[in-house]
Design an enzyme around this catalytic site. Structure first.
Site, PDB file in Angstrom:
ATOM      1  N   ARG A  59       0.852  -1.183   0.000  1.00 15.85           N
ATOM      2  CA  ARG A  59       0.000   0.000   0.000  1.00 15.85           C
ATOM      3  C   ARG A  59       0.890   1.236   0.000  1.00 15.85           C
ATOM      4  O   ARG A  59       2.019   1.216   0.503  1.00 15.85           O
ATOM      5  CB  ARG A  59      -0.904   0.027   1.230  1.00 15.85           C
ATOM      6  CG  ARG A  59      -1.842  -1.167   1.368  1.00 15.85           C
ATOM      7  CD  ARG A  59      -2.650  -1.054   2.655  1.00 15.85           C
ATOM      8  NE  ARG A  59      -3.596  -2.154   2.805  1.00 15.85           N
ATOM      9  CZ  ARG A  59      -3.332  -3.283   3.465  1.00 15.85           C
ATOM     10  NH1 ARG A  59      -2.137  -3.449   4.022  1.00 15.85           N
ATOM     11  NH2 ARG A  59      -4.239  -4.233   3.559  1.00 15.85           N
ATOM     12  N   LYS A  73      -2.352  -2.285   7.873  1.00 20.44           N
ATOM     13  CA  LYS A  73      -3.569  -1.843   8.547  1.00 20.44           C
ATOM     14  C   LYS A  73      -3.638  -2.452   9.934  1.00 20.44           C
ATOM     15  O   LYS A  73      -3.346  -3.632  10.131  1.00 20.44           O
ATOM     16  CB  LYS A  73      -4.800  -2.247   7.734  1.00 20.44           C
ATOM     17  CG  LYS A  73      -5.048  -1.380   6.505  1.00 20.44           C
ATOM     18  CD  LYS A  73      -6.359  -1.768   5.847  1.00 20.44           C
ATOM     19  CE  LYS A  73      -6.685  -0.849   4.677  1.00 20.44           C
ATOM     20  NZ  LYS A  73      -7.969  -1.212   4.039  1.00 20.44           N
ATOM     21  N   HIS A 106      -3.187   2.515  -5.617  1.00 22.36           N
ATOM     22  CA  HIS A 106      -3.824   1.227  -5.339  1.00 22.36           C
ATOM     23  C   HIS A 106      -3.937   0.372  -6.600  1.00 22.36           C
ATOM     24  O   HIS A 106      -4.014  -0.861  -6.506  1.00 22.36           O
ATOM     25  CB  HIS A 106      -5.207   1.440  -4.716  1.00 22.36           C
ATOM     26  CG  HIS A 106      -5.420   0.594  -3.501  1.00 22.36           C
ATOM     27  ND1 HIS A 106      -4.583   0.633  -2.390  1.00 22.36           N
ATOM     28  CD2 HIS A 106      -6.354  -0.348  -3.212  1.00 22.36           C
ATOM     29  CE1 HIS A 106      -5.012  -0.228  -1.489  1.00 22.36           C
ATOM     30  NE2 HIS A 106      -6.079  -0.848  -1.966  1.00 22.36           N
ATOM     31  N   ARG A 126      -0.943  -1.814  -6.560  1.00 22.70           N
ATOM     32  CA  ARG A 126      -1.123  -2.942  -5.639  1.00 22.70           C
ATOM     33  C   ARG A 126      -2.022  -4.013  -6.279  1.00 22.70           C
ATOM     34  O   ARG A 126      -1.717  -5.201  -6.202  1.00 22.70           O
ATOM     35  CB  ARG A 126      -1.724  -2.422  -4.338  1.00 22.70           C
ATOM     36  CG  ARG A 126      -2.075  -3.492  -3.305  1.00 22.70           C
ATOM     37  CD  ARG A 126      -2.466  -2.799  -1.995  1.00 22.70           C
ATOM     38  NE  ARG A 126      -3.221  -3.636  -1.089  1.00 22.70           N
ATOM     39  CZ  ARG A 126      -2.688  -4.485  -0.217  1.00 22.70           C
ATOM     40  NH1 ARG A 126      -1.371  -4.642  -0.169  1.00 22.70           N
ATOM     41  NH2 ARG A 126      -3.449  -5.190   0.593  1.00 22.70           N
ATOM     42  N   HIS A 140      -3.787  -9.469   3.747  1.00 24.47           N
ATOM     43  CA  HIS A 140      -5.226  -9.666   3.880  1.00 24.47           C
ATOM     44  C   HIS A 140      -5.516 -10.651   5.011  1.00 24.47           C
ATOM     45  O   HIS A 140      -4.933 -11.734   5.059  1.00 24.47           O
ATOM     46  CB  HIS A 140      -5.829 -10.224   2.590  1.00 24.47           C
ATOM     47  CG  HIS A 140      -5.890  -9.226   1.481  1.00 24.47           C
ATOM     48  ND1 HIS A 140      -6.091  -9.591   0.156  1.00 24.47           N
ATOM     49  CD2 HIS A 140      -5.791  -7.879   1.480  1.00 24.47           C
ATOM     50  CE1 HIS A 140      -6.101  -8.504  -0.598  1.00 24.47           C
ATOM     51  NE2 HIS A 140      -5.928  -7.461   0.175  1.00 24.47           N
ATOM     52  N   TYR A 158      -9.390 -11.214  -6.889  1.00 26.31           N
ATOM     53  CA  TYR A 158      -8.412 -11.141  -7.973  1.00 26.31           C
ATOM     54  C   TYR A 158      -8.472 -12.350  -8.897  1.00 26.31           C
ATOM     55  O   TYR A 158      -7.866 -12.341  -9.970  1.00 26.31           O
ATOM     56  CB  TYR A 158      -6.997 -11.002  -7.399  1.00 26.31           C
ATOM     57  CG  TYR A 158      -6.789  -9.699  -6.668  1.00 26.31           C
ATOM     58  CD1 TYR A 158      -6.647  -8.502  -7.365  1.00 26.31           C
ATOM     59  CD2 TYR A 158      -6.759  -9.651  -5.279  1.00 26.31           C
ATOM     60  CE1 TYR A 158      -6.472  -7.301  -6.702  1.00 26.31           C
ATOM     61  CE2 TYR A 158      -6.580  -8.463  -4.596  1.00 26.31           C
ATOM     62  CZ  TYR A 158      -6.444  -7.290  -5.315  1.00 26.31           C
ATOM     63  OH  TYR A 158      -6.279  -6.091  -4.653  1.00 26.31           O
TER      64      TYR A 158
END
Length: 293
Positions: free
Chosen positions: A149, A175, A241, A244, A267, A276
């Protein structure tokens, strides 16, 4: 929309702005509510008083956006969400006595996030190289090759890096301040080593991989603008993004499993990564063309 006691909409917009919503978001709420007000007046020939809105009105408005205006599900759901937030707020304030039943959201087939194709990736890297700033190449590579990110990239310290000729690893705090280690592939390692040589001359006292002139690191906004500018010169409308997403898509299409990709991207849920695996329009069109008689 109004009620007899005054400009309730104005009060609502003022309150959500006070509670921290960006002005652009507040303006979007106002527009979305205005769309309903116009439909209501056109349909009933009445001014839309908030307490008169029924569950049937809401269902019919949603259906109108679907069948007559042919709007995308995301747009319909956004407009309905704005209306629901407004009506629920008015109910909590005592401006309306009852809450209507809100219709279910319109489901849409999820498509994979926007990612650059191989030709577009090369165009972007070529443009970054042409402009001669090794810092920019290193920054783009960390996002497009490693899937980081933009907030993670700008916050990398030198102590987070372990970069050699044949190995590379970067420690990332993502995150929720979750720690993970991400391998750095060859081309990204090369770009980082070249930048570190120049950076040592320009910022010898900084601890950051991408320092600014004030002793800290460049901001995510700075990096975002940098990517947008280089993309513009390459004829691409992109933001960080997308890089990414490109990294994730490249991994999936070259055979990486979901667990590995999820670990690299940070994730917590495999369902987030699974998006994806969905084919894009080009892939679906190629499949149909190959199968057509």
């Amino acid at each position: 929309m109004k009620i007899c006691s005054g400009n309730v909409l104005g009060e609502f917009l003022k309150e959500i702005r006070y509670n921290g919503l960006a002005l652009s978001t507040v303006n979007a709420y106002q527009k979305d509510i205005a769309y309903f007000a116009k439909w209501y007046m056109d349909t009933t020939d009445k001014e839309p008083h908030l307490g008169d809105v029924t569950s049937i009105d809401l269902r019919e408005y949603q259906g109108y956006m679907q069948s007559v205006q042919d709007l995308r599900p995301a747009t319909i759901n956004r407009r309905m969400a704005a209306l629901e937030k407004y009506i629920r707020w008015a109910h909590e304030k005592g401006y309306v006595d009852r809450l209507p039943t809100f219709p279910k959201i319109v489901r849409e087939q999820k498509t994979p996030p926007k990612a650059l194709g191989r030709v577009e990736q090369n165009r972007l890297l070529r443009e970054a190289e042409r402009r001669g700033k090794v810092r920019n190449i290193a920054l783009i590579r960390l996002m497009m090759s490693c899937g980081l990110r933009v907030s993670e990239v700008v916050a990398i310290r030198l102590t987070d890096l372990d970069i050699g000729e044949r190995h590379g690893m970067v420690a990332v705090r993502g995150k929720g301040n979750k720690y993970r280690e991400v391998p750095v592939p060859p081309e990204a390692r090369k770009a980082i080593r070249e930048w570190m040589i120049e950076r040592a001359k320009r910022y010898p006292d900084s601890d950051w991989l991408f320092p600014n002139r004030n002793g800290g690191h460049i901001t995510a906004r700075n990096a975002e603008q940098l990517v947008k500018n280089i993309g513009k010169f390459a004829g691409l409308d992109i933001h960080p993004h997308v890089l990414r997403h490109t990294a994730a898509t490249n991994m999936i299409r070259t055979g990486a499993d979901l667990v590995t990709v999820a670990q690299i991207l940070g994730h917590a849920n495999l369902n987030t990564t699974a998006i994806y695996t969905k084919p894009d329009r080009k892939t679906m069109m190629e499949a149909l063309e190959k199968g057509e008689i």
